[in-house]
Design a protein around this motif. Structure first.
Motif, PDB file in Angstrom:
ATOM      1  N   LYS A   1       0.995  -1.338  -0.322  1.00 17.36           N
ATOM      2  CA  LYS A   1       0.247   0.113  -0.374  1.00 17.36           C
ATOM      3  C   LYS A   1       1.251   1.379  -0.096  1.00 17.36           C
ATOM      4  CE  LYS A   1      -4.374  -1.808   1.318  1.00 17.36           C
ATOM      5  NZ  LYS A   1      -5.356  -1.959   2.699  1.00 17.36           N
ATOM      6  N   LYS A   2       2.262   0.835   1.262  1.00 18.20           N
ATOM      7  CA  LYS A   2       2.912   1.954   0.611  1.00 18.20           C
ATOM      8  C   LYS A   2       3.454   2.445  -1.255  1.00 18.20           C
ATOM      9  CE  LYS A   2       4.696   2.354   4.334  1.00 18.20           C
ATOM     10  NZ  LYS A   2       5.901   0.965   5.440  1.00 18.20           N
ATOM     11  N   LYS A   3       3.559   0.954  -1.786  1.00 14.61           N
ATOM     12  CA  LYS A   3       4.554   1.297  -3.321  1.00 14.61           C
ATOM     13  C   LYS A   3       3.382   1.933  -3.891  1.00 14.61           C
ATOM     14  CE  LYS A   3       7.295  -2.686  -2.820  1.00 14.61           C
ATOM     15  NZ  LYS A   3       7.828  -3.703  -3.552  1.00 14.61           N
ATOM     16  N   CYS A   4       1.564   1.737  -3.349  1.00 16.51           N
ATOM     17  CA  CYS A   4       0.263   2.135  -4.443  1.00 16.51           C
ATOM     18  C   CYS A   4      -0.430   2.150  -3.355  1.00 16.51           C
ATOM     19  CB  CYS A   4       0.329   1.401  -5.556  1.00 16.51           C
ATOM     20  SG  CYS A   4      -1.755   1.688  -6.089  1.00 16.51           S
ATOM     21  N   PRO A   5      -0.622   3.864  -3.004  1.00 15.00           N
ATOM     22  CA  PRO A   5      -1.878   3.945  -2.320  1.00 15.00           C
ATOM     23  C   PRO A   5      -2.986   3.581  -2.955  1.00 15.00           C
ATOM     24  CG  PRO A   5      -0.554   6.071  -2.712  1.00 15.00           C
ATOM     25  CD  PRO A   5       0.145   4.893  -3.304  1.00 15.00           C
ATOM     26  N   ASN A   6      -2.867   3.957  -3.762  1.00 20.96           N
ATOM     27  CA  ASN A   6      -4.461   3.209  -4.627  1.00 20.96           C
ATOM     28  C   ASN A   6      -4.972   1.975  -4.502  1.00 20.96           C
ATOM     29  OD1 ASN A   6      -5.710   5.985  -4.410  1.00 20.96           O
ATOM     30  ND2 ASN A   6      -4.892   5.808  -6.584  1.00 20.96           N
ATOM     31  N   LEU A   7      -3.647   0.851  -4.192  1.00 21.04           N
ATOM     32  CA  LEU A   7      -4.299  -0.810  -4.352  1.00 21.04           C
ATOM     33  C   LEU A   7      -5.909  -0.707  -3.984  1.00 21.04           C
ATOM     34  CD1 LEU A   7      -2.461  -3.050  -5.188  1.00 21.04           C
ATOM     35  CD2 LEU A   7      -1.814  -2.846  -2.699  1.00 21.04           C
ATOM     36  N   LEU A   8      -6.053  -2.005  -4.685  1.00 21.91           N
ATOM     37  CA  LEU A   8      -6.537  -2.681  -3.573  1.00 21.91           C
ATOM     38  C   LEU A   8      -6.513  -4.037  -3.389  1.00 21.91           C
ATOM     39  CD1 LEU A   8      -9.991  -2.993  -3.475  1.00 21.91           C
ATOM     40  CD2 LEU A   8     -10.486  -3.558  -5.568  1.00 21.91           C
ATOM     41  N   ALA A   9      -6.936  -4.581  -1.921  1.00 22.61           N
ATOM     42  CA  ALA A   9      -6.229  -5.442  -1.272  1.00 22.61           C
ATOM     43  C   ALA A   9      -7.531  -5.696  -1.255  1.00 22.61           C
ATOM     44  CB  ALA A   9      -5.648  -5.218  -0.089  1.00 22.61           C
ATOM     45  N   VAL A  10      -7.698  -7.264  -1.912  1.00 25.96           N
ATOM     46  CA  VAL A  10      -9.199  -8.223  -1.645  1.00 25.96           C
ATOM     47  C   VAL A  10      -8.930  -9.313  -0.828  1.00 25.96           C
ATOM     48  CG1 VAL A  10     -11.103  -9.052  -2.881  1.00 25.96           C
ATOM     49  CG2 VAL A  10     -10.359  -7.157  -3.928  1.00 25.96           C
ATOM     50  N   HIS A  11      -9.349  -9.587   0.721  1.00 26.23           N
ATOM     51  CA  HIS A  11      -9.036 -10.609   1.149  1.00 26.23           C
ATOM     52  C   HIS A  11      -9.541 -11.920   0.226  1.00 26.23           C
ATOM     53  CE1 HIS A  11      -8.435 -13.744   4.142  1.00 26.23           C
ATOM     54  NE2 HIS A  11      -7.310 -12.935   4.417  1.00 26.23           N
ATOM     55  N   VAL A  12      -9.329 -12.618   0.151  1.00 27.47           N
ATOM     56  CA  VAL A  12     -10.123 -14.330  -0.280  1.00 27.47           C
ATOM     57  C   VAL A  12     -11.104 -14.777   0.388  1.00 27.47           C
ATOM     58  CG1 VAL A  12      -7.922 -15.806   0.840  1.00 27.47           C
ATOM     59  CG2 VAL A  12      -9.128 -16.632  -1.258  1.00 27.47           C
ATOM     60  N   ALA A  13     -12.253 -14.858  -0.107  1.00 29.85           N
ATOM     61  CA  ALA A  13     -12.985 -15.213   0.582  1.00 29.85           C
ATOM     62  C   ALA A  13     -12.881 -16.579   1.720  1.00 29.85           C
ATOM     63  CB  ALA A  13     -13.848 -16.303  -0.181  1.00 29.85           C
ATOM     64  N   THR A  14     -14.201 -16.548   2.761  1.00 26.31           N
ATOM     65  CA  THR A  14     -13.777 -17.658   3.844  1.00 26.31           C
ATOM     66  C   THR A  14     -14.592 -18.043   4.233  1.00 26.31           C
ATOM     67  OG1 THR A  14     -13.591 -15.365   5.342  1.00 26.31           O
ATOM     68  CG2 THR A  14     -11.431 -16.594   4.672  1.00 26.31           C
ATOM     69  N   TYR A  15     -14.890 -19.239   4.318  1.00 25.99           N
ATOM     70  CA  TYR A  15     -15.672 -19.683   5.009  1.00 25.99           C
ATOM     71  C   TYR A  15     -15.693 -19.319   7.073  1.00 25.99           C
ATOM     72  CZ  TYR A  15     -16.172 -23.363   1.633  1.00 25.99           C
ATOM     73  OH  TYR A  15     -16.711 -23.199   0.442  1.00 25.99           O
ATOM     74  N   LYS A  16     -16.446 -19.143   7.893  1.00 23.14           N
ATOM     75  CA  LYS A  16     -16.900 -18.443   8.935  1.00 23.14           C
ATOM     76  C   LYS A  16     -17.939 -19.069   9.989  1.00 23.14           C
ATOM     77  CE  LYS A  16     -18.337 -14.244  10.897  1.00 23.14           C
ATOM     78  NZ  LYS A  16     -18.664 -13.060  10.565  1.00 23.14           N
ATOM     79  N   GLU A  17     -17.441 -19.863  11.118  1.00 24.59           N
ATOM     80  CA  GLU A  17     -17.705 -20.356  11.956  1.00 24.59           C
ATOM     81  C   GLU A  17     -19.972 -20.193  11.982  1.00 24.59           C
ATOM     82  OE1 GLU A  17     -15.060 -20.320  14.977  1.00 24.59           O
ATOM     83  OE2 GLU A  17     -17.017 -20.572  15.695  1.00 24.59           O
ATOM     84  N   GLY A  18     -20.769 -21.099  11.638  1.00 26.33           N
ATOM     85  CA  GLY A  18     -21.757 -20.788  12.173  1.00 26.33           C
ATOM     86  C   GLY A  18     -22.252 -20.332  10.139  1.00 26.33           C
TER      87      GLY A  18
END
Ligand code: TTP
Ligand code: CA
Ligand code: CA
Length: 606
Positions: A97-114
């Motif tokens: 993010k320092k290298k590219c302030p407009n960077l879009l970081a998407v966290h991979v989908a996850t399974y969540k308890e319940g």
């Protein structure tokens, strides 16, 4: 031994005689020459920045948006626009993010308890969530389906989540005979009938077919691009150019229908196709003509070649003070290496010459097993706490089985296996026959798994469980006959199977055949071991290697897996060497049983 190589003990350029074989009518009219077909054409097609591209398409973003996919704190995929900012997979999110302030970081989908379905939650935590790669698997399958539909007579072998080998030999031969019908008729005055050489082909127009790598001795910087015509072409070059045409069309269709750009390598075998696929990424294809093989291979650092990397590469570099494929090629001391490597000398010998006879073969369409696993950053200490993780894993299996049932409605797992690792102790597993039901829900799976969990943990008040794996094994497509789906499931005794006693095993009985775990790179492996689909051995990280973040462990496991795969590859190559190996006549380089010494020990299975 009377070897012509004795004294000289060096390779010469004549060793490349196989690059320009004389092609006859028999060659062009035979349709089953297999891996020895002199007109064989293979491609490897890999998706560009794959996970990042899947997220971009899902979010309907402009292709120029810099985007990375994140798994916990690590970056696992970087889009090409983000690479312009110098961002790589090695960066931490913060630094990216320092290298590219407009960077879009998407966290991979996850399974969540319940929760029954994976999703993109606001706060993710490895202690309560589990990574889901389902989106990428689905998109990957769409791409594979497009390859298959475009090439009904081709062979497609999925090689990892985002790449596939395609054997173009048959579709290309069909096109060749269609375009040059005179090849199908042996001329009446041909001196040797079917065994007469084919007339020379007309010049090839390579323009718009991709980057064509240049043969040695030609002016230019290693590639010929967009040149109009080409004299001196062989029929194999014509075959390559037709494959390139078909490949380009399929890649364009994938882009317009699904939104993904891909890069392909096109050459005479899998090894070379893979090697040149990333020559110019993204959105490109590279053609390696036979005449260009030596000049392309020789300057490459040999340790970059997958099979000559790792420990074997280090040992070779130390032993011979060489760095490139060319160094090895010309310094190759046949007799000496023969005595050091034993029968494995042959496959190194062939690899250096760009020879690879492994088939492009679709693995059975049927998944034999499906596995969901979780390494627990915080071990389970109370037996009752296992239930929440079992539901998370059950949710993943439910989704994957139901996805697979869309194309195979009667797919049914014979067995469900629960496998736990208790601290540093050996792991244990239990399995039970899985009920034959139409609706495989999270509840049905969790009920079976809970039972196994209770059996595994017994009456213990406290436990120390560091990893949980839940798998379906023995997945089979049952025959329906004339019945409807409902009728088909109704005729089976659902409950009876639940009552069967479970069986205890010391080691998991999970066959990983055709699961994504069998692939070299899959970051969903949150495990510290894998079972090899070939030798069925469970290969585990050494103690101490299984520590660190999930992505570090996954990386180490991927390395281990790739080394183990190389071992089998080496064996396969060594075993497929009967017949027309271009070994100099009279050479002592033959299959011999020699006690493993020196470098050869890297090929020996522990
Ligand atoms: P790659 O094909 O190696 O890389 P890529 O598609 O992201 O980029 P390129 O254009 O250079 O081919 O891997 C395919 C996907 O696999 C990648 O998008 C994310 C995943 N992956 C991991 O999760 N961990 C890893 O260490 C690697 C190498 C890949
Ligand atoms: Ca890729
Ligand atoms: Ca890849």
């Amino acid at each position: 031994m009377n070897s012509p190589w004795k004294g000289k003990a060096k390779a010469t350029n004549q060793d490349h005689d196989d690059l320009r074989p004389t092609l006859t009518y028999r060659h062009i009219l035979s349709n089953n020459l297999g891996v020895r077909d002199p007109l064989r054409v293979v491609a490897l097609c890999d998706s560009d920045a794959f996970y990042a591209a899947c997220e971009r398409v899902r979010l309907e973003l402009d292709p120029n948006v810099p985007i990375v996919v994140q798994q916990w704190e690590s970056i696992i995929a970087v889009s090409y626009p983000a690479r312009e900012f110098g961002i790589s997979r090695m960066d931490k999110i913060k630094d990216a993010k320092k290298k590219c302030p407009n960077l879009l970081a998407v966290h991979v989908a996850t399974y969540k308890e319940g929760e029954k379905e994976p999703s993109y939650w606001k706060d993710v935590d490895t202690r309560t969530h589990k990574v889901s790669l389902d989106l990428y698997r689905r998109e990957s399958n769409k791409i594979i389906t497009m390859f298959k539909e475009a090439l009904p007579t081709g062979e497609v072998e999925k090689a990892s989540i985002d790449e596939a080998f395609i054997d173009f030999t048959r579709p290309v031969r069909e096109k060749l005979l269609e375009r040059y019908p005179y090849l199908a008729q042996v001329p009446a005055d041909a001196p040797n009938g079917m065994d007469s050489p084919l007339p020379p082909p007309s010049p090839i127009k390579w323009d718009n077919l991709g980057t064509v790598l240049l043969p040695e001795g030609t002016d230019g910087a290693g590639e010929q691009s967009n040149i109009d015509v080409d004299g001196g072409a062989t029929w194999h070059d014509v075959a390559l150019s037709i494959a390139a045409e078909l490949m380009r069309k399929i890649r364009e269709d994938i882009h317009s229908k699904l939104g993904y750009t891909t890069s392909a390598g096109i050459a005479r075998n899998k090894f070379l196709a893979k090697l040149c696929a990333s020559y110019k990424k993204p959105n490109s294809q590279t053609i390696l003509r036979n005449q260009a093989i030596p000049s392309y291979l020789h300057p490459l650092p040999f340790q970059k070649i997958r099979f000559l990397g790792g420990k074997l590469g280090d040992a070779l570099a130390k032993e011979y003070d060489v760095s490139t494929v060319g160094d090895l090629f010309f310094l190759y001391m046949v007799d000496e290496i023969q005595s050091k490597f034993g029968e494995n000398a042959l496959w190194i010998y062939e690899l250096l010459r760009g020879i690879d006879r492994t088939e492009v073969k679709e693995k059975s369409a049927l998944f034999k097993s499906m596995l969901a696993s979780k390494n627990l950053p915080k071990p389970i200490t109370q037996p009752l706490d296992g239930h929440q993780w079992i539901r998370v894993l059950a949710a993943e299996l439910a989704l994957r089985l139901n996805d697979a049932r869309e194309s195979m409605p009667t797919l049914w797992p014979k067995t469900i296996v629960l496998h736990v690792r208790k601290g540093h102790e050996t792991s244990r597993s239990k399995q039970v026959t899985f009920p034959f039901v139409r609706n495989v829900t999270v509840d049905v799976i969790a009920a079976a798994a809970d039972k196994l969990w209770k059996e595994l943990t017994g009456d213990s008040k406290t436990v120390n469980i560091t990893s949980v794996q839940l798998a379906f094994t023995g997945l089979e497509k049952a025959e329906m006959g004339q019945k409807s789906i409902e009728g088909f499931f109704a005729t089976r005794d659902v409950q009876r199977t639940f009552l069967k006693r479970s069986r205890e095993e010391d080691e998991p009985l999970v066959s990983l055949e055709n699961t994504d775990l069998a692939l070299p790179k899959s970051s969903d492996i949150e495990a510290v071991s894998f079972q090899c689909t070939r030798c069925r051995k469970t290969i585990a990280l050494r103690e101490g290697q299984a520590t660190g973040g999930p992505s570090e462990v996954a990386q180490r496991l991927a390395t281990l897996r790739s080394e183990h795969g190389d071992f089998h590859f080496a064996q396969d190559l060594a075993n497929s060497n009967e017949g027309s190996v271009p070994v100099p006549r009279g050479s002592s380089l033959k299959r011999q049983k020699v006690e493993p010494k020196g470098i050869a020990k890297f090929f020996i299975q522990k």
